[in-house]
Scaffold this motif. Structure first.
Motif, PDB file in Angstrom:
ATOM      1  N   LYS A  16      26.041 -10.097  38.454  1.00 13.25           N
ATOM      2  CA  LYS A  16      26.038  -9.388  37.174  1.00 13.25           C
ATOM      3  C   LYS A  16      25.052  -8.224  37.141  1.00 13.25           C
ATOM      4  N   GLY A  17      24.377  -7.948  38.260  1.00 13.62           N
ATOM      5  CA  GLY A  17      23.407  -6.861  38.300  1.00 13.62           C
ATOM      6  C   GLY A  17      22.119  -7.206  37.578  1.00 13.62           C
ATOM      7  N   ARG A  18      21.756  -8.472  37.579  1.00 11.98           N
ATOM      8  CA  ARG A  18      20.557  -8.937  36.890  1.00 11.98           C
ATOM      9  C   ARG A  18      19.675  -9.687  37.883  1.00 11.98           C
ATOM     10  N   LYS A  19      18.506 -10.116  37.416  1.00  8.06           N
ATOM     11  CA  LYS A  19      17.611 -10.941  38.222  1.00  8.06           C
ATOM     12  C   LYS A  19      17.063 -12.040  37.328  1.00  8.06           C
ATOM     13  N   ILE A  20      16.471 -13.062  37.922  1.00  8.20           N
ATOM     14  CA  ILE A  20      15.957 -14.212  37.179  1.00  8.20           C
ATOM     15  C   ILE A  20      14.443 -14.071  37.032  1.00  8.20           C
ATOM     16  N   CYS A  21      13.950 -14.261  35.805  1.00  6.37           N
ATOM     17  CA  CYS A  21      12.506 -14.239  35.550  1.00  6.37           C
ATOM     18  C   CYS A  21      11.895 -15.470  36.210  1.00  6.37           C
ATOM     19  N   PRO A  22      10.834 -15.307  37.013  1.00  3.54           N
ATOM     20  CA  PRO A  22      10.228 -16.463  37.672  1.00  3.54           C
ATOM     21  C   PRO A  22       9.511 -17.406  36.710  1.00  3.54           C
ATOM     22  N   ALA A  23       9.140 -16.937  35.527  1.00  4.10           N
ATOM     23  CA  ALA A  23       8.397 -17.780  34.584  1.00  4.10           C
ATOM     24  C   ALA A  23       9.330 -18.584  33.675  1.00  4.10           C
ATOM     25  N   CYS A  24      10.230 -17.895  32.971  1.00  2.00           N
ATOM     26  CA  CYS A  24      11.081 -18.596  31.996  1.00  2.00           C
ATOM     27  C   CYS A  24      12.487 -18.860  32.523  1.00  2.00           C
ATOM     28  N   GLU A  25      12.808 -18.335  33.686  1.00  4.88           N
ATOM     29  CA  GLU A  25      14.084 -18.550  34.375  1.00  4.88           C
ATOM     30  C   GLU A  25      15.289 -18.031  33.600  1.00  4.88           C
ATOM     31  N   LYS A  26      15.088 -16.996  32.781  1.00  2.36           N
ATOM     32  CA  LYS A  26      16.197 -16.361  32.072  1.00  2.36           C
ATOM     33  C   LYS A  26      16.637 -15.136  32.862  1.00  2.36           C
ATOM     34  N   MET A  85      16.638 -28.490  43.168  1.00  2.33           N
ATOM     35  CA  MET A  85      16.146 -27.411  42.304  1.00  2.33           C
ATOM     36  C   MET A  85      16.172 -26.066  43.043  1.00  2.33           C
ATOM     37  N   GLN A  86      15.866 -26.082  44.346  1.00  2.00           N
ATOM     38  CA  GLN A  86      15.930 -24.862  45.143  1.00  2.00           C
ATOM     39  C   GLN A  86      17.364 -24.368  45.265  1.00  2.00           C
ATOM     40  N   ILE A  87      18.295 -25.296  45.439  1.00  2.00           N
ATOM     41  CA  ILE A  87      19.707 -24.927  45.514  1.00  2.00           C
ATOM     42  C   ILE A  87      20.153 -24.327  44.188  1.00  2.00           C
ATOM     43  N   ILE A  88      19.733 -24.941  43.082  1.00  2.00           N
ATOM     44  CA  ILE A  88      20.078 -24.430  41.750  1.00  2.00           C
ATOM     45  C   ILE A  88      19.517 -23.022  41.567  1.00  2.00           C
ATOM     46  N   ALA A  89      18.286 -22.804  41.995  1.00  2.00           N
ATOM     47  CA  ALA A  89      17.670 -21.475  41.880  1.00  2.00           C
ATOM     48  C   ALA A  89      18.459 -20.450  42.687  1.00  2.00           C
ATOM     49  N   ASP A  95      20.259 -17.176  41.158  1.00  2.00           N
ATOM     50  CA  ASP A  95      20.002 -15.838  41.687  1.00  2.00           C
ATOM     51  C   ASP A  95      21.310 -15.158  42.081  1.00  2.00           C
ATOM     52  N   ALA A  96      22.200 -15.899  42.728  1.00  2.00           N
ATOM     53  CA  ALA A  96      23.479 -15.328  43.154  1.00  2.00           C
ATOM     54  C   ALA A  96      24.318 -14.921  41.947  1.00  2.00           C
ATOM     55  N   ALA A  97      24.346 -15.766  40.914  1.00  2.00           N
ATOM     56  CA  ALA A  97      25.108 -15.433  39.708  1.00  2.00           C
ATOM     57  C   ALA A  97      24.515 -14.208  39.019  1.00  2.00           C
ATOM     58  N   ALA A  98      23.195 -14.125  38.957  1.00  2.00           N
ATOM     59  CA  ALA A  98      22.542 -12.970  38.336  1.00  2.00           C
ATOM     60  C   ALA A  98      22.795 -11.714  39.166  1.00  2.00           C
ATOM     61  N   THR A 143      11.211  -7.069  41.504  1.00  2.00           N
ATOM     62  CA  THR A 143      12.590  -6.875  41.940  1.00  2.00           C
ATOM     63  C   THR A 143      12.721  -7.434  43.348  1.00  2.00           C
ATOM     64  N   PRO A 144      13.684  -8.350  43.578  1.00  2.00           N
ATOM     65  CA  PRO A 144      13.833  -8.931  44.909  1.00  2.00           C
ATOM     66  C   PRO A 144      14.314  -7.890  45.906  1.00  2.00           C
ATOM     67  N   GLU A 145      13.816  -8.001  47.123  1.00  2.00           N
ATOM     68  CA  GLU A 145      14.227  -7.105  48.189  1.00  2.00           C
ATOM     69  C   GLU A 145      15.667  -7.419  48.569  1.00  2.00           C
ATOM     70  N   PRO A 146      16.487  -6.399  48.825  1.00  2.00           N
ATOM     71  CA  PRO A 146      17.856  -6.688  49.252  1.00  2.00           C
ATOM     72  C   PRO A 146      17.826  -7.352  50.622  1.00  2.00           C
ATOM     73  N   GLU A 147      18.621  -8.403  50.755  1.00  2.00           N
ATOM     74  CA  GLU A 147      18.641  -9.143  52.015  1.00  2.00           C
ATOM     75  C   GLU A 147      19.506  -8.409  53.023  1.00  2.00           C
ATOM     76  N   LYS A 148      19.048  -8.390  54.272  1.00  2.00           N
ATOM     77  CA  LYS A 148      19.814  -7.768  55.344  1.00  2.00           C
ATOM     78  C   LYS A 148      20.821  -8.776  55.866  1.00  2.00           C
ATOM     79  N   ALA A 149      22.021  -8.313  56.122  1.00  2.00           N
ATOM     80  CA  ALA A 149      23.054  -9.190  56.666  1.00  2.00           C
ATOM     81  C   ALA A 149      22.699  -9.518  58.105  1.00  2.00           C
ATOM     82  N   GLU A 150      23.132 -10.705  58.554  1.00  2.00           N
ATOM     83  CA  GLU A 150      22.843 -11.101  59.931  1.00  2.00           C
ATOM     84  C   GLU A 150      23.553 -10.143  60.878  1.00  2.00           C
ATOM     85  N   GLY A 151      22.885  -9.777  61.937  1.00  2.00           N
ATOM     86  CA  GLY A 151      23.475  -8.899  62.929  1.00  2.00           C
ATOM     87  C   GLY A 151      23.272  -7.431  62.590  1.00  2.00           C
ATOM     88  N   GLU A 152      22.785  -7.118  61.409  1.00  2.00           N
ATOM     89  CA  GLU A 152      22.557  -5.734  61.035  1.00  2.00           C
ATOM     90  C   GLU A 152      21.275  -5.260  61.696  1.00  2.00           C
TER      91      GLU A 152
END
Length: 193
Positions: A94-104, A80-84, A88-91, A122-131
């Motif tokens: 597309k410039g979108r995010k996933i609702c934590p409650a209804c997962e849309k 389920m974590q992998i699916i999430a 998130d990556a697919a959203a 809004t999720p924080e942008p992840e820093k690339a490794e080594g940055e």
């Protein structure tokens, strides 16, 4: 003689059509039984799935379940974590995010889900490794509030050479992995044929 031939032909056609009608009836009845069988098997599979969902919900609620089932539920959690992560990556693409409650998938700029009304941070942008992230204008982590040049600690040529040598293999490995991921251009494939 002609009369006997046509009578015999008529009787043969009648027997054949009765046989075909009987076989068609048998095939129809057999198909009805197979359909009922498939329906019952489908119902059993659905009930098993419902039972599994109830057990998984009991596990999520902290209820008592067997150790074997607990292992399976933990494996389900991992998937389920992998699916999430994939959602998130697919959203994100597309410039979108996933609702934590209804997962849309919702627009990245909204603060509340338009489907269920839940808050959507809004999720924080992840820093690339080594940055390297500059904290408070201090490029070094030497404990001083002054930049490295002003603190009287100039870098020596030996330190620069060592840092370049250690960075070079990492850059080379990164370049090689990027080259492996990039597909050949279509023109090169056409030329090779």
């Amino acid at each position: 003689m002609g009369y006997d031939f046509f009578d015999e032909l008529s009787n043969t056609i009648t027997r054949t059509s009765k046989d075909l009608s009987k076989r068609a009836g048998q095939i129809y009845e057999a198909q009805k039984i197979r359909n009922r069988l498939a329906g019952e098997e489908h119902m059993v599979e659905k009930l098993k799935a419902d039972m599994g969902n109830l057990l998984y919900q009991r596990y999520k609620d902290g209820g008592e379940i067997d150790e074997e089932l607990k292992v399976i539920c933990e494996e389900i959690d991992q998937h389920m974590q992998i699916i999430a992560g994939y959602r998130d990556a697919a959203a994100e693409i597309k410039g979108r995010k996933i609702c934590p409650a209804c997962e849309k998938a919702v627009d990245r700029s909204v603060s509340f889900c338009p489907y269920c009304g839940a808050p959507c941070p809004t999720p924080e942008p992840e820093k690339a490794e080594g940055e390297v992230v500059d904290t408070e204008g201090n490029p070094c982590d030497c404990g001083s509030d002054e930049p490295a040049e002003e603190a009287g600690e100039p870098e020596t040529a030996g330190e620069e050479a060592v840092s370049e040598e250690t960075e070079q293999p990492a850059e080379t490995a990164a370049d090689e992995s990027v080259e492996q991921e990039i597909p050949k251009p279509v023109e090169e494939e056409v030329k090779s044929e």
